[in-house]
Design a protein around this motif. Sequence first.
Motif, PDB file in Angstrom:
ATOM      1  N   ASP A  24      -5.695  15.914  -4.621  1.00 40.87           N
ATOM      2  CA  ASP A  24      -5.226  14.520  -4.690  1.00 40.87           C
ATOM      3  C   ASP A  24      -3.913  14.349  -3.921  1.00 40.87           C
ATOM      4  OD1 ASP A  24      -7.379  13.747  -6.191  1.00 40.87           O
ATOM      5  OD2 ASP A  24      -6.338  13.909  -8.124  1.00 40.87           O
ATOM      6  N   LYS A  25      -3.047  15.348  -4.085  1.00 37.45           N
ATOM      7  CA  LYS A  25      -1.757  15.275  -3.394  1.00 37.45           C
ATOM      8  C   LYS A  25      -1.945  15.273  -1.877  1.00 37.45           C
ATOM      9  CE  LYS A  25       1.021  17.463  -7.021  1.00 37.45           C
ATOM     10  NZ  LYS A  25       1.876  18.627  -7.378  1.00 37.45           N
ATOM     11  N   ARG A  35       0.833  -1.207   0.000  1.00 43.08           N
ATOM     12  CA  ARG A  35       0.000   0.000   0.000  1.00 43.08           C
ATOM     13  C   ARG A  35       0.869   1.259   0.000  1.00 43.08           C
ATOM     14  NH1 ARG A  35      -5.306  -0.920   1.753  1.00 43.08           N
ATOM     15  NH2 ARG A  35      -5.921  -3.021   1.075  1.00 43.08           N
ATOM     16  N   ALA A  72       2.277   1.806  -3.436  1.00 38.80           N
ATOM     17  CA  ALA A  72       1.218   2.290  -4.337  1.00 38.80           C
ATOM     18  C   ALA A  72       0.908   3.759  -4.065  1.00 38.80           C
ATOM     19  CB  ALA A  72      -0.034   1.439  -4.149  1.00 38.80           C
ATOM     20  N   ALA A  73       0.868   4.138  -2.790  1.00 38.10           N
ATOM     21  CA  ALA A  73       0.585   5.534  -2.431  1.00 38.10           C
ATOM     22  C   ALA A  73       1.694   6.452  -2.924  1.00 38.10           C
ATOM     23  CB  ALA A  73       0.428   5.649  -0.920  1.00 38.10           C
ATOM     24  N   ALA A 118       3.578   5.944  -5.539  1.00 32.34           N
ATOM     25  CA  ALA A 118       3.455   6.051  -7.002  1.00 32.34           C
ATOM     26  C   ALA A 118       2.322   6.999  -7.381  1.00 32.34           C
ATOM     27  CB  ALA A 118       3.213   4.669  -7.597  1.00 32.34           C
ATOM     28  N   LYS A 119       1.204   6.884  -6.687  1.00 34.59           N
ATOM     29  CA  LYS A 119       0.056   7.760  -6.984  1.00 34.59           C
ATOM     30  C   LYS A 119       0.372   9.214  -6.655  1.00 34.59           C
ATOM     31  CE  LYS A 119      -3.543   4.257  -6.345  1.00 34.59           C
ATOM     32  NZ  LYS A 119      -4.716   3.833  -5.539  1.00 34.59           N
ATOM     33  N   LEU A 158      -3.315  11.833  -0.848  1.00 40.22           N
ATOM     34  CA  LEU A 158      -2.279  10.806  -0.987  1.00 40.22           C
ATOM     35  C   LEU A 158      -1.143  11.002   0.024  1.00 40.22           C
ATOM     36  CD1 LEU A 158      -2.191  10.627  -4.878  1.00 40.22           C
ATOM     37  CD2 LEU A 158      -2.941   8.810  -3.314  1.00 40.22           C
ATOM     38  N   ALA A 185       2.360  10.769  -9.275  1.00 42.12           N
ATOM     39  CA  ALA A 185       1.609  11.034 -10.517  1.00 42.12           C
ATOM     40  C   ALA A 185       0.464  12.023 -10.323  1.00 42.12           C
ATOM     41  CB  ALA A 185       1.061   9.720 -11.063  1.00 42.12           C
ATOM     42  N   ALA A 186       0.190  12.383  -9.083  1.00 38.73           N
ATOM     43  CA  ALA A 186      -0.948  13.276  -8.803  1.00 38.73           C
ATOM     44  C   ALA A 186      -0.716  14.662  -9.393  1.00 38.73           C
ATOM     45  CB  ALA A 186      -1.169  13.369  -7.300  1.00 38.73           C
TER      46      ALA A 186
END
Length: 201
Positions: free
Chosen positions: A136-137, A120, A123-124, A126-127, A140, A130-131
Motif C-alpha cells: 500500500d505504501k 488528491r 488525500a494521498a 493522509a492514506k 500511495l 495511515a498505510a
Amino acid sequence: MRKLAAVGVTIIIASGVLTAAPATAAPISNGVTCTKSGASTTVSGRKYKCAKNPLSTSTKLTWLSNDCLLSANGYIKAKNSSAAISANYTAQIPVIDLGIANEITNKAEIQVKLDESNIRLTAAQAKLAAAKSDADKKILTTALGSWTSAVRAYTSKINAITATIRKLEASKAVAASKPIELASSIADSKSTALLICTKGL
C-alpha cells in the motif's frame, strides 16, 4: 526777368519736394516677401530660402531660414504620420483585450485542475500516513509523487499565465498612452517650429 527767375526757382524747389525717394528693399528675414521660389541667400551667416511657409495656408512666397524650414517640415511630417501611428496603437487594444480574456479563462480552467490535484495530493498523503503494508505504501508513494508533480505543473502554468496577463496589460497601457504622448510631442514640435519661424528672425 527777376520775377520769372523767382518763379523758376519755386518750380524747381516744388519739383524737388514732390519727387519720392527711391524705395529700399526690406532686410531679409523670416516672413519677408520674395519672388523666386527656391532662391537662397545668406544674411549674417544665416541661410534663407524663398519658399511657401509650411506652417501657413497662404501660398505667398517669403524668405524663411533653413532652420525654420527644417523645423516646420519636420513638424508637418510628424503630424502626417501621427494619425496612422495612433490608429495602429488604438487598433491593438481590442486584440490585447481578447488576449487577456483568453488567458483569464485559461487560468480559471487550470486553477480548477490545481485545486483538484491539491485535494488528491492531501488525500494521498493522509492514506500514506495511515498505510500499514509495504504494498500500500508503495502504491500511495507513487500516487503521491504523481499528484505532487501535477500540482507543481499546474502551479507553474498559472504563474506563466499570470505573467502573460501582466505583459498584456502593460502592452495595453502603452497602446492607450502612446497616442496621447504622440499628440503632446506633435504640439511641442509645432510650438518649436512656430518659434523658430517667427517673423523677423
